[in-house]
Design a protein around this motif. Structure first.
Motif, PDB file in Angstrom:
ATOM      1  N   ALA A 145     -29.489  -3.981 -41.355  1.00  0.00           N
ATOM      2  CA  ALA A 145     -30.433  -4.246 -40.271  1.00  0.00           C
ATOM      3  C   ALA A 145     -29.832  -5.112 -39.173  1.00  0.00           C
ATOM      4  N   LYS A 146     -28.621  -5.638 -39.411  1.00  0.00           N
ATOM      5  CA  LYS A 146     -27.973  -6.572 -38.473  1.00  0.00           C
ATOM      6  C   LYS A 146     -28.918  -7.740 -38.153  1.00  0.00           C
ATOM      7  N   ARG A 147     -29.476  -8.306 -39.218  1.00  0.00           N
ATOM      8  CA  ARG A 147     -30.379  -9.455 -39.083  1.00  0.00           C
ATOM      9  C   ARG A 147     -29.939 -10.551 -40.038  1.00  0.00           C
ATOM     10  N   ALA A 148     -30.051 -11.796 -39.594  1.00  0.00           N
ATOM     11  CA  ALA A 148     -29.763 -12.946 -40.442  1.00  0.00           C
ATOM     12  C   ALA A 148     -30.930 -13.922 -40.351  1.00  0.00           C
ATOM     13  N   ARG A 179     -19.178 -19.088 -41.265  1.00  0.00           N
ATOM     14  CA  ARG A 179     -20.057 -18.258 -42.091  1.00  0.00           C
ATOM     15  C   ARG A 179     -20.957 -17.350 -41.254  1.00  0.00           C
ATOM     16  N   LEU A 180     -21.393 -17.824 -40.083  1.00  0.00           N
ATOM     17  CA  LEU A 180     -22.304 -17.012 -39.270  1.00  0.00           C
ATOM     18  C   LEU A 180     -21.577 -16.098 -38.291  1.00  0.00           C
ATOM     19  N   TRP A 181     -20.628 -16.647 -37.541  1.00  0.00           N
ATOM     20  CA  TRP A 181     -19.973 -15.819 -36.519  1.00  0.00           C
ATOM     21  C   TRP A 181     -19.347 -14.537 -37.081  1.00  0.00           C
ATOM     22  N   PRO A 182     -18.740 -14.551 -38.288  1.00  0.00           N
ATOM     23  CA  PRO A 182     -18.170 -13.305 -38.810  1.00  0.00           C
ATOM     24  C   PRO A 182     -19.205 -12.206 -39.077  1.00  0.00           C
ATOM     25  N   MET A 183     -20.495 -12.539 -39.065  1.00  0.00           N
ATOM     26  CA  MET A 183     -21.524 -11.510 -39.243  1.00  0.00           C
ATOM     27  C   MET A 183     -21.611 -10.593 -38.021  1.00  0.00           C
ATOM     28  N   SER A 185     -21.263 -10.506 -33.373  1.00  0.00           N
ATOM     29  CA  SER A 185     -21.963 -11.005 -32.185  1.00  0.00           C
ATOM     30  C   SER A 185     -23.269 -10.273 -31.906  1.00  0.00           C
ATOM     31  N   ASP A 186     -23.395  -9.022 -32.411  1.00  0.00           N
ATOM     32  CA  ASP A 186     -24.616  -8.255 -32.154  1.00  0.00           C
ATOM     33  C   ASP A 186     -25.702  -8.521 -33.190  1.00  0.00           C
ATOM     34  N   THR A 187     -25.413  -9.364 -34.161  1.00  0.00           N
ATOM     35  CA  THR A 187     -26.430  -9.681 -35.172  1.00  0.00           C
ATOM     36  C   THR A 187     -27.517 -10.563 -34.572  1.00  0.00           C
ATOM     37  N   VAL A 188     -28.759 -10.151 -34.776  1.00  0.00           N
ATOM     38  CA  VAL A 188     -29.919 -10.942 -34.360  1.00  0.00           C
ATOM     39  C   VAL A 188     -30.249 -11.928 -35.478  1.00  0.00           C
ATOM     40  N   PHE A 189     -30.476 -13.192 -35.118  1.00  0.00           N
ATOM     41  CA  PHE A 189     -30.852 -14.149 -36.159  1.00  0.00           C
ATOM     42  C   PHE A 189     -32.259 -14.678 -35.932  1.00  0.00           C
ATOM     43  N   VAL A 190     -32.936 -14.896 -37.050  1.00  0.00           N
ATOM     44  CA  VAL A 190     -34.272 -15.484 -37.060  1.00  0.00           C
ATOM     45  C   VAL A 190     -34.105 -16.939 -37.477  1.00  0.00           C
ATOM     46  N   PRO A 191     -34.294 -17.886 -36.563  1.00  0.00           N
ATOM     47  CA  PRO A 191     -34.134 -19.296 -36.903  1.00  0.00           C
ATOM     48  C   PRO A 191     -35.378 -19.854 -37.579  1.00  0.00           C
ATOM     49  N   ARG A 201     -24.864 -14.307 -28.096  1.00  0.00           N
ATOM     50  CA  ARG A 201     -25.460 -15.129 -27.033  1.00  0.00           C
ATOM     51  C   ARG A 201     -25.172 -16.606 -27.281  1.00  0.00           C
ATOM     52  N   GLU A 202     -25.282 -17.028 -28.536  1.00  0.00           N
ATOM     53  CA  GLU A 202     -25.025 -18.444 -28.840  1.00  0.00           C
ATOM     54  C   GLU A 202     -23.546 -18.787 -28.660  1.00  0.00           C
ATOM     55  N   ARG A 203     -22.669 -17.853 -28.969  1.00  0.00           N
ATOM     56  CA  ARG A 203     -21.230 -18.100 -28.781  1.00  0.00           C
ATOM     57  C   ARG A 203     -20.900 -18.250 -27.295  1.00  0.00           C
ATOM     58  N   ARG A 204     -21.689 -17.618 -26.445  1.00  0.00           N
ATOM     59  CA  ARG A 204     -21.446 -17.727 -25.011  1.00  0.00           C
ATOM     60  C   ARG A 204     -22.095 -18.961 -24.393  1.00  0.00           C
ATOM     61  N   SER A 205     -23.302 -19.334 -24.881  1.00  0.00           N
ATOM     62  CA  SER A 205     -24.088 -20.298 -24.109  1.00  0.00           C
ATOM     63  C   SER A 205     -24.618 -21.509 -24.864  1.00  0.00           C
TER      64      SER A 205
END
Length: 213
Positions: A145-148, A179-183, A185-191, A201-205
């Motif tokens: 699902a490309k979700r974390a 642990r997170l970045w290797p998942m 850049s297109d993975t959507v995360f639910v905080p 987006r987080e890696r950029r901004s």
């Protein structure tokens, strides 16, 4: 395919998530911090079979409703990592400190470690141990699902607090980058709080962990 619905609960507006296999309707709830009637109403509305409780960590707003829900429905409690035992032991004290309803102590059915998997119906998620916000914090990742589901490790534009007992800023930054970045850049995360974002987006901004990728 894994599906999910996020339900803000408790005065802290913690993102509790229902995750389920769309073929079997088997479901797990991630971080039932409180407001159990609201969570169970959503389970009924979506016609799900709630079978497991998964915990990212044991702060009151994430774990406060766990014992009661497990008892009501005879559900196994999966996670977090054993590093959060002291937070579970202190749930009642946490509740008093933050004005939450009484929260019962519980013993997880299964502690999680880095590299574990959890399965609901035909969907399997990877478990990554991501200490820093708490020593026993884990993250659930669905490659299909490309979700974390990252709890309080990372937020849109921010990162988890590390000023609680056994918080560790350097460990948190390492958890995010290793642990997170290797998942992807297109993975959507639910905080654990606030809106969803993507790792890219987080890696950029993100002012705390941006690396420009």
């Amino acid at each position: 395919m894994l599906q999910y619905q996020t339900i803000p609960v408790t005065p802290f507006q913690q993102n509790c998530s229902l995750v389920w296999c769309d073929q079997t309707r088997s479901a797990a709830v991630i971080d039932p911090g409180g407001d159990l009637p609201r969570i169970l109403a959503e389970v009924k509305r979506l016609d799900l079979k709630l079978e497991q409780i998964w915990l990212t960590h044991a702060h009151i707003d994430h774990a406060g409703g766990t014992a009661e829900l497990a008892r009501q429905l005879s559900l196994p409690i999966i996670g977090p990592h054993k590093g959060d035992q002291f937070w579970i032991d202190g749930l009642a004290q946490q509740g008093k400190m933050f004005g939450f309803p009484h929260a019962e102590v519980f013993t997880p059915t299964r502690w999680l470690v880095d590299g574990d998997t959890v399965t609901i119906g035909n969907s399997t998620l990877q478990v990554r141990h991501c200490p820093g916000h708490t020593p026993g914090h884990v993250v659930f990742y669905s490659a299909e699902a490309k979700r974390a589901f990252v709890g309080d490790v990372l937020f849109a534009g921010s990162i988890g607090r590390t000023d609680f007992p056994q918080g560790d800023h350097d460990a948190l930054i390492a958890s995010i980058r290793e642990r997170l970045w290797p998942m992807g850049s297109d993975t959507v995360f639910v905080p654990g709080h606030g809106p969803e974002s993507t790792f890219g987006r987080e890696r950029r901004s993100n002012p705390y962990v941006a690396d420009g990728v």
